[in-house]
Design a protein around this motif. Structure first.
Motif, mmCIF file in Angstrom:
data_model
loop_
_atom_site.group_PDB
_atom_site.id
_atom_site.type_symbol
_atom_site.label_atom_id
_atom_site.label_comp_id
_atom_site.label_asym_id
_atom_site.label_seq_id
_atom_site.Cartn_x
_atom_site.Cartn_y
_atom_site.Cartn_z
ATOM 1 N N CYS A 5 22.923 -1.791 -7.776
ATOM 2 C CA CYS A 5 23.657 -2.481 -8.835
ATOM 3 C C CYS A 5 25.164 -2.284 -8.721
ATOM 4 N N ARG A 6 25.559 -1.366 -7.888
ATOM 5 C CA ARG A 6 26.979 -1.062 -7.758
ATOM 6 C C ARG A 6 27.687 -2.151 -6.955
ATOM 7 N N LYS A 7 28.846 -2.542 -7.427
ATOM 8 C CA LYS A 7 29.615 -3.574 -6.769
ATOM 9 C C LYS A 7 30.175 -3.041 -5.453
ATOM 10 N N LYS A 8 30.178 -3.851 -4.426
ATOM 11 C CA LYS A 8 30.729 -3.436 -3.150
ATOM 12 C C LYS A 8 32.246 -3.281 -3.291
ATOM 13 N N SER A 9 32.764 -2.286 -2.620
ATOM 14 C CA SER A 9 34.206 -2.062 -2.713
ATOM 15 C C SER A 9 34.935 -3.066 -1.834
ATOM 16 N N GLU A 10 36.129 -3.397 -2.258
ATOM 17 C CA GLU A 10 36.960 -4.327 -1.496
ATOM 18 C C GLU A 10 37.592 -3.591 -0.328
ATOM 19 N N PRO A 11 37.864 -4.294 0.748
ATOM 20 C CA PRO A 11 38.591 -3.645 1.838
ATOM 21 C C PRO A 11 40.030 -3.365 1.399
ATOM 22 N N ARG A 12 40.676 -2.427 2.067
ATOM 23 C CA ARG A 12 42.056 -2.095 1.707
ATOM 24 C C ARG A 12 42.948 -3.310 1.883
ATOM 25 N N HIS A 13 43.844 -3.483 0.948
ATOM 26 C CA HIS A 13 44.750 -4.621 0.985
ATOM 27 C C HIS A 13 46.027 -4.279 0.237
ATOM 28 N N ILE A 14 47.017 -5.126 0.386
ATOM 29 C CA ILE A 14 48.298 -4.966 -0.302
ATOM 30 C C ILE A 14 48.472 -6.167 -1.210
ATOM 31 N N ARG A 15 48.785 -5.898 -2.461
ATOM 32 C CA ARG A 15 48.997 -6.986 -3.420
ATOM 33 C C ARG A 15 50.479 -7.138 -3.701
ATOM 34 N N LEU A 16 50.948 -8.339 -3.550
ATOM 35 C CA LEU A 16 52.309 -8.688 -3.934
ATOM 36 C C LEU A 16 52.198 -9.755 -5.023
ATOM 37 N N TYR A 17 52.416 -9.339 -6.246
ATOM 38 C CA TYR A 17 52.252 -10.218 -7.386
ATOM 39 C C TYR A 17 53.410 -11.208 -7.475
ATOM 40 N N HIS A 18 53.158 -12.314 -8.175
ATOM 41 C CA HIS A 18 54.191 -13.330 -8.357
ATOM 42 C C HIS A 18 55.393 -12.793 -9.120
ATOM 43 N N ASN A 19 55.156 -11.864 -10.047
ATOM 44 C CA ASN A 19 56.296 -11.328 -10.796
ATOM 45 C C ASN A 19 57.156 -10.397 -9.934
#
Length: 169
Positions: A5-19
């Protein structure tokens, strides 16, 4: 056995938000500055902000830029508010460590919240990075000074001066 039931983890990434990418400070960054900033953020695993050891030599190795360019770029990122120094690095005989950095759009775990200094940065009045193609009040017609620009010797379309007639006696 893993929990189904556990959600799979996302791979490592970098987020650059619009703000972040919509600010004047981001728009005025050089391409090398963005490259070094991404290389620094790659070192963070989500819990290291404020404890990221990153020297100009390591920045040079990670990005392929010259070391002096990395020094200028790290200074640029600090001036525009994307990075702050937590502890200045130094090299002496006993203690050798790189400068400790933090980026300002996320909180430092256990110390302080995000300061977002890049949002407060304003473009200075003297625009040194903007390209000035023509001087104010200059003539923008491309045909003016054509022969000077191309090096061609073009004769002007001026009719020849009339010659005086001399009569022989």
């Amino acid at each position: 056995m893993a929990n189904p039931c556990r959600k799979k983890s996302e791979p490592r990434h970098i987020r650059l938000y619009h703000n972040i990418t919509g600010t004047d400070a981001w728009k005025s960054l050089s391409g090398n500055a963005i490259k070094v900033l991404i290389a620094l953020v790659r070192l963070d695993d989500g819990k290291k902000n404020g404890q990221i050891y990153f020297s100009d030599r390591q920045a040079s190795f990670e990005t392929g830029l010259a070391r002096n360019t990395c020094i200028k770029v790290l200074r640029e990122l600090g001036e525009k508010g994307f990075l702050r120094i937590v502890e200045k690095g130094h090299f002496d005989r006993k203690v050798r460590h790189a400068t400790v950095w933090r980026y300002t759009w996320q909180a430092v775990p256990g110390l302080s919240g995000p300061t977002r200094d890049f949002e407060k940065w304003k473009r200075p009045n003297n625009k040194t990075r903007d390209q000035k193609l023509t001087q104010p009040g200059s003539n923008n017609e491309p045909w003016v000074d054509f022969d000077v620009a191309t090096g061609a010797n073009i004769e002007p379309d001026i009719p020849p001066k009339p010659q005086k007639c001399v009569q022989a006696i």
